[in-house]
Design an enzyme around this catalytic site. Structure first.
Site, PDB file in Angstrom:
ATOM      1  CE  LYS A  84      -0.681   5.631   8.028  1.00 51.49           C
ATOM      2  NZ  LYS A  84      -0.315   5.094   6.703  1.00 51.49           N
ATOM      3  CG  PHE A 144      -1.827   1.261   1.200  1.00 53.20           C
ATOM      4  CD1 PHE A 144      -2.980   1.275   0.436  1.00 53.20           C
ATOM      5  CD2 PHE A 144      -1.493   2.400   1.914  1.00 53.20           C
ATOM      6  CE1 PHE A 144      -3.798   2.413   0.384  1.00 53.20           C
ATOM      7  CE2 PHE A 144      -2.299   3.540   1.866  1.00 53.20           C
ATOM      8  CZ  PHE A 144      -3.453   3.539   1.108  1.00 53.20           C
ATOM      9  CG  ASP A 161       5.560   3.550   1.860  1.00 50.23           C
ATOM     10  OD1 ASP A 161       5.606   4.205   2.927  1.00 50.23           O
ATOM     11  OD2 ASP A 161       4.516   3.401   1.198  1.00 50.23           O
TER      12      ASP A 161
HETATM   13  C1  LIG Z   1      -0.710   5.362   5.292  1.00 45.41           C
HETATM   14  C2  LIG Z   1       0.285   4.944   4.293  1.00 45.41           C
HETATM   15  C3  LIG Z   1       0.476   5.681   3.101  1.00 45.41           C
HETATM   16  C4  LIG Z   1      -0.386   6.850   2.726  1.00 45.41           C
HETATM   17  O1  LIG Z   1      -0.219   7.921   3.617  1.00 45.41           O
HETATM   18  P1  LIG Z   1      -1.222   9.184   3.514  1.00 45.41           P
HETATM   19  O2  LIG Z   1      -0.672  10.138   4.536  1.00 45.41           O
HETATM   20  O3  LIG Z   1      -2.590   8.684   3.855  1.00 45.41           O
HETATM   21  O4  LIG Z   1      -1.131   9.708   2.153  1.00 45.41           O
HETATM   22  C5  LIG Z   1       1.471   5.263   2.239  1.00 45.41           C
HETATM   23  N1  LIG Z   1       2.240   4.197   2.524  1.00 45.41           N
HETATM   24  C6  LIG Z   1       2.085   3.481   3.649  1.00 45.41           C
HETATM   25  C7  LIG Z   1       2.978   2.310   3.909  1.00 45.41           C
HETATM   26  C8  LIG Z   1       1.098   3.819   4.566  1.00 45.41           C
HETATM   27  O5  LIG Z   1       0.918   3.076   5.672  1.00 45.41           O
END
Ligand SMILES: *Cc1c(COP(=O)(O)O)cnc(C)c1O
Length: 390
Positions: A252, A138, A223
């Site tokens: 986050k 994701f 990521d």
């Molecule tokens: C939450 C998340 C995103 C997206 O972050 P947003 O701040 O909602 O755009 C991307 N990659 C990972 C691994 C995530 O957990």
């Protein structure tokens, strides 16, 4: 307004993109929050890994409110102090050379994708622009990061998606090698697939991917939007996998509750993005960066060791629940597979019993405040185990 009035107004006036629970939060302190009816909850969600220091940490509140009262924003055409301090701390603690700040995880990943494509364009010319991501990953909700997300359910409705993403099965070096033809410039991974169900990658696979990328001049992008900033018990999860990706993205937990995304790049990439190649109106906002500086100042070795200890404590307690099938994750990023209850039901009953938990796919997911006290942790675990086993 009563809860029912708020809910009705939300449904009337906010696009219905979220399946919200019947709770309207009004305040929080530490690991507890209070709803509009005065009911208290222990929080194992941190707003999906955002409130790293819990609700309204006093030092964070002080830094953010003082900065808001001093200089809330000025364009990136001028210098400010909080963002350069944040970039310097992040770089010196992670070994990266430079940072770019945006406002979210998706925006950070978009930045990383741009860096990777431009690096390859500058060096090899057009056409070497594809990025391999993993099945069940994701990476965000923008049109490009949806395309980067390796789950078919996200590839719907919004056509045409951004071109140039190829998906490889996780934990198979062979699948990755197959996907990496001469058109590929980068590989993007999550060390623990968060939204995908709290699924960690195999350490040997990660090492092999890093070696393969280095051999073929493919940029490795991590990521760490969910796994970063201490969530897994080290500042970056990459430390526990023994690799140093060319690019790491954070978001986050970094702002402690305010919106921020960061792209961290290695020395050899520091000049890839020149003047006017990228930007963000709100990126590096002083108030947000002042909050992030407090988050990082608290996230010392003592707190990181405590995150690992508390994560182990949660795992030990859950292993005693007869209805738990398995527990996955790292540090205080935890996924729980259940034998004969659905995660959605457990989440609902926990909420009634005064505990907030998340789900990820078919699992319960826990992302408690990194600073949670042992007493609150034990109280939350007690509720969780009794709901799981009742
Ligand atoms: C939450 C998340 C995103 C997206 O972050 P947003 O701040 O909602 O755009 C991307 N990659 C990972 C691994 C995530 O957990």
């Amino acid at each position: 307004m009563t809860f029912e009035e708020i809910k009705a107004l939300d449904q009337a006036r906010i696009m219905n993109t979220y399946g919200r629970s019947n709770l309207c939060a009004v305040k929080g302190s530490g690991s507890r929050c209070t709803d509009i009816n005065g009911k208290e909850y222990i929080d194992f969600t941190t707003g999906i890994g955002v409130n790293a220091l819990g609700f309204c940490d006093p030092d964070w509140v002080k830094a953010v409110s003082e900065q808001a009262a001093t200089l809330q924003h000025i364009s990136n055409l001028y210098y400010t102090t909080p963002d350069v301090q944040l970039a310097d701390t992040l770089c010196s603690r992670t070994g990266y050379a430079k940072a770019f700040f945006g406002n979210s995880g998706a925006e950070a990943n978009e930045g990383a994708i741009k860096v990777a494509r431009k690096y390859s364009f500058d060096k090899y010319g057009a056409g070497r622009d594809r990025i391999v991501t993993l099945v069940n990953s994701f990476h965000g909700r923008t049109v490009t990061t949806l395309a980067a997300t390796g789950q078919d359910v996200f590839h719907n409705f919004f056509f045409p998606f951004t071109e140039g993403f190829v998906y490889a099965e996780a934990n198979s070096l062979e699948a990755l090698q197959k996907a990496c033809d001469e058109k590929v410039c980068a590989v993007m991974i999550e060390f623990v697939q968060g939204e995908g169900g709290v699924v960690p990658l195999d350490a040997a696979y990660v090492k092999a991917v890093a070696d393969f990328c280095a051999e073929h001049d493919l940029l490795l992008i991590a990521d760490e939007v969910q796994t970063g900033v201490g969530r897994t018990g080290t500042l970056l999860a990459s430390e526990q996998f023994g690799v140093h990706p060319d690019i790491t993205t954070l978001a986050k937990g970094l702002g402690g509750g305010l919106p921020i995304g960061a792209v961290l790049v290695d020395k050899r990439l520091e000049k890839v993005m020149g003047a006017s190649s990228h930007g963000s109106t709100f990126g590096g906002n002083p108030v947000v960066c002042a909050g992030a500086n407090v988050v990082l100042s608290k996230l010392d070795e003592t707190l990181l060791a405590d995150v690992r200890r508390k994560g182990d404590k949660i795992r030990a307690a859950l292993s005693k629940c007869s209805n738990v099938e398995s527990v996955t994750g790292l540090g205080m990023m935890i996924g729980i597979a259940l034998k004969d209850k659905t995660a959605a039901d457990v989440r609902e009953v926990c909420m009634q019993a005064g505990l907030l938990v998340l789900t990820a796919k078919t699992k319960i997911r826990l992302l408690p405040p990194l600073t949670i006290s042992d007493e609150e942790l034990e109280a939350g675990i007690k509720i969780l185990c009794s709901v799981i086993d009742q």
